[in-house]
Design a protein around this motif. Structure first.
Motif, mmCIF file in Angstrom:
data_model
loop_
_atom_site.group_PDB
_atom_site.id
_atom_site.type_symbol
_atom_site.label_atom_id
_atom_site.label_comp_id
_atom_site.label_asym_id
_atom_site.label_seq_id
_atom_site.Cartn_x
_atom_site.Cartn_y
_atom_site.Cartn_z
ATOM 1 N N ASN A 1 0.830 -1.213 0.000
ATOM 2 C CA ASN A 1 0.000 0.000 0.000
ATOM 3 C C ASN A 1 0.866 1.266 0.000
ATOM 4 O O ASN A 1 0.575 2.250 0.667
ATOM 5 C CB ASN A 1 -0.954 0.022 1.195
ATOM 6 C CG ASN A 1 -2.094 1.015 0.996
ATOM 7 O OD1 ASN A 1 -2.499 1.298 -0.136
ATOM 8 N ND2 ASN A 1 -2.603 1.550 2.086
ATOM 9 N N LYS A 2 1.941 1.186 -0.792
ATOM 10 C CA LYS A 2 2.843 2.327 -0.953
ATOM 11 C C LYS A 2 3.000 2.648 -2.437
ATOM 12 O O LYS A 2 2.482 1.933 -3.294
ATOM 13 C CB LYS A 2 4.230 2.011 -0.360
ATOM 14 C CG LYS A 2 4.269 1.782 1.134
ATOM 15 C CD LYS A 2 5.714 1.529 1.566
ATOM 16 C CE LYS A 2 5.832 1.339 3.056
ATOM 17 N NZ LYS A 2 7.249 1.184 3.485
ATOM 18 N N ARG A 3 3.737 3.703 -2.707
ATOM 19 C CA ARG A 3 4.170 3.998 -4.058
ATOM 20 C C ARG A 3 5.703 4.018 -4.075
ATOM 21 O O ARG A 3 6.337 4.115 -3.023
ATOM 22 C CB ARG A 3 3.612 5.344 -4.535
ATOM 23 C CG ARG A 3 2.137 5.266 -4.941
ATOM 24 C CD ARG A 3 1.612 6.573 -5.461
ATOM 25 N NE ARG A 3 0.412 6.381 -6.270
ATOM 26 C CZ ARG A 3 -0.220 7.364 -6.918
ATOM 27 N NH1 ARG A 3 0.230 8.612 -6.845
ATOM 28 N NH2 ARG A 3 -1.289 7.105 -7.640
ATOM 29 N N LYS B 1 6.518 5.839 5.477
ATOM 30 C CA LYS B 1 5.193 5.244 5.598
ATOM 31 C C LYS B 1 4.530 5.051 4.240
ATOM 32 O O LYS B 1 3.845 4.040 4.008
ATOM 33 C CB LYS B 1 4.309 6.120 6.481
ATOM 34 C CG LYS B 1 2.868 5.626 6.594
ATOM 35 C CD LYS B 1 2.020 6.602 7.410
ATOM 36 C CE LYS B 1 0.563 6.157 7.442
ATOM 37 N NZ LYS B 1 -0.287 7.114 8.197
ATOM 38 N N ASN B 2 4.733 5.988 3.326
ATOM 39 C CA ASN B 2 3.958 6.005 2.082
ATOM 40 C C ASN B 2 4.735 5.593 0.835
ATOM 41 O O ASN B 2 4.120 5.390 -0.217
ATOM 42 C CB ASN B 2 3.389 7.412 1.851
ATOM 43 C CG ASN B 2 2.378 7.806 2.896
ATOM 44 O OD1 ASN B 2 1.279 7.258 2.949
ATOM 45 N ND2 ASN B 2 2.741 8.759 3.750
ATOM 46 N N ALA C 1 1.214 10.681 -2.305
ATOM 47 C CA ALA C 1 0.684 9.718 -1.339
ATOM 48 C C ALA C 1 -0.840 9.753 -1.300
ATOM 49 O O ALA C 1 -1.496 8.718 -1.155
ATOM 50 C CB ALA C 1 1.251 10.006 0.052
ATOM 51 N N LYS D 1 6.870 10.354 7.140
ATOM 52 C CA LYS D 1 5.841 10.383 6.089
ATOM 53 C C LYS D 1 6.328 9.655 4.837
ATOM 54 O O LYS D 1 5.572 8.906 4.203
ATOM 55 C CB LYS D 1 5.475 11.825 5.752
ATOM 56 C CG LYS D 1 4.400 11.970 4.693
ATOM 57 C CD LYS D 1 4.058 13.439 4.441
ATOM 58 C CE LYS D 1 3.321 14.048 5.600
ATOM 59 N NZ LYS D 1 2.786 15.399 5.293
ATOM 60 N N ASP E 1 2.662 14.696 -0.165
ATOM 61 C CA ASP E 1 1.218 14.630 0.066
ATOM 62 C C ASP E 1 0.457 14.440 -1.241
ATOM 63 O O ASP E 1 -0.535 13.701 -1.298
ATOM 64 C CB ASP E 1 0.737 15.901 0.764
ATOM 65 C CG ASP E 1 1.252 16.022 2.190
ATOM 66 O OD1 ASP E 1 1.652 14.997 2.759
ATOM 67 O OD2 ASP E 1 1.250 17.149 2.721
#
Length: 350
Positions: A62-64, A96-97, A166, A93, A163
């Motif tokens: 669930n990341k990029r 996490k993403n 994500a 951040k 942001d």
């Protein structure tokens, strides 16, 4: 006896290396130090550089994925690692993403590209037209580049880029659209500021008509109102004597990419400035976009640059070097080396 002693000293030095390598050692092989090497954050992904596999793994988590192109000795890369990723909230951040995959712009490691083709880091960088370090390519789940960050972004702007990707706001529009929306909602500070340069082409901006007999390159500076980096460019860098000499060899125009005034583009199209900026995919302020006498774009900068790189970009176009040296970083490297030989070592962050 003298040579035997020298050999023994070299052997001892190599043994000392094997026991405790220097902190800035790059993976160049035992006994070799890569000058300017910067340690990447431990949470960057340890990748085999199969880009398609990296994208799949990021999606499953669930990341990029972010492709981070760097080079050793790059002061802007150091600034990114220390000033941006050195902030715990930005590091958290990002971790996490995103899976961040580091790629040496001049490296020889094997890469499997988007199409499954085997290539090298440096060939992969060339294929993706990487001209600056750092360059960060934000990828979606299908491997499409949804945001390209050419060069260094200050922490506040960089966090907006995180942001944007994500939150998958790329499905709603460009990063520029996202930024404009935040500004309209009062979530980004705004100030009333316009910029100008002496000797700029006068209004109305009929860029093809006024330049029809002109052989000088054209530099268009896209500068928004709420732009601290524009302040530095216009109030410091452009006011330096050596840059003024180079500016005298260019036709210059300064425009706000949000302006709805009319303009005739260098290739003769009539439109609004904002429409032109959108057509050129201007995402960063300030951006310098260069055009030849026929109105064709030849080069651009779209990142935070200090005086050495700004001056280098201008001379890269003025000299015509872009026609025979397609890699801007190679041009800058040669420029820096020759200046040093003449006794003028370059401070890249001055």
């Amino acid at each position: 006896m003298k040579y035997a002693l020298l050999f023994a000293l070299m052997l001892l030095a190599n043994l000392a290396w094997a026991e405790e390598p220097p902190a800035n050692a790059s993976a160049l092989g035992a006994g070799l130090v890569n000058p300017g090497y910067e340690e990447k954050p431990a949470w960057f992904k340890e990748s085999f550089l199969d880009i398609r596999e990296d994208i799949k793994e990021a999606t499953a988590a669930n990341k990029r994925a972010i492709l981070y192109f760097y080079q050793d000795g790059c002061p802007y890369c150091t600034k990114l690692l220390k000033d941006n990723f050195g902030k715990q909230d930005i590091a958290d951040k990002t971790q996490k993403n995103f899976d961040v995959i580091s790629i040496n712009m001049w490296g020889d490691r094997s890469v499997t590209d988007f199409d499954g083709k085997e290539t090298t880091e440096k060939a992969f960088a060339t294929d993706l037209k990487v001209q600056y370090t750092p360059t960060m390519l934000f990828l979606d789940e299908g491997g499409k580049v949804v945001l390209r960050v050419n060069g260094y972004y200050a922490p506040d702007k960089f966090e907006l880029a995180l942001d944007y990707s994500a939150g998958k706001h790329d499905k709603e529009g460009s990063f520029k659209d996202y930024y404009a929306k935040l500004k309209a909602e009062g979530k980004v500070a705004s100030k009333d500021q316009t910029y100008a340069l002496p000797g700029s082409l006068p209004a109305p901006l009929r860029l093809q008509d006024v330049r029809k007999d002109d052989k000088r390159p054209l530099m268009v500076v896209f500068a928004q109102q709420d732009c601290d980096t524009c302040d530095e460019l216009f109030n410091d860098i452009f006011k330096r004597k050596e840059l003024a000499y180079s500016l005298s060899n260019l036709d210059v125009v300064v425009v706000n990419p949000d302006d709805t005034s009319d303009i005739q583009t260098p290739d003769g199209k009539d439109m609004k400035i904002a429409e032109w900026a959108k057509a050129l995919n201007i995402q960063y302020s300030p951006s310098l976009v260069f055009f030849d006498a026929d109105g064709k774009e030849t080069f651009r900068t779209e990142a935070y640059l200090k005086a050495f790189h700004t001056h280098g970009a201008m001379d890269y176009v003025i000299s015509g070097a872009y026609q025979w040296q397609p890699e801007f970083q190679r041009y800058l490297q040669h420029r820096r080396e020759v200046l040093a030989e003449h006794g003028f070592p370059a401070d890249l962050m001055e």
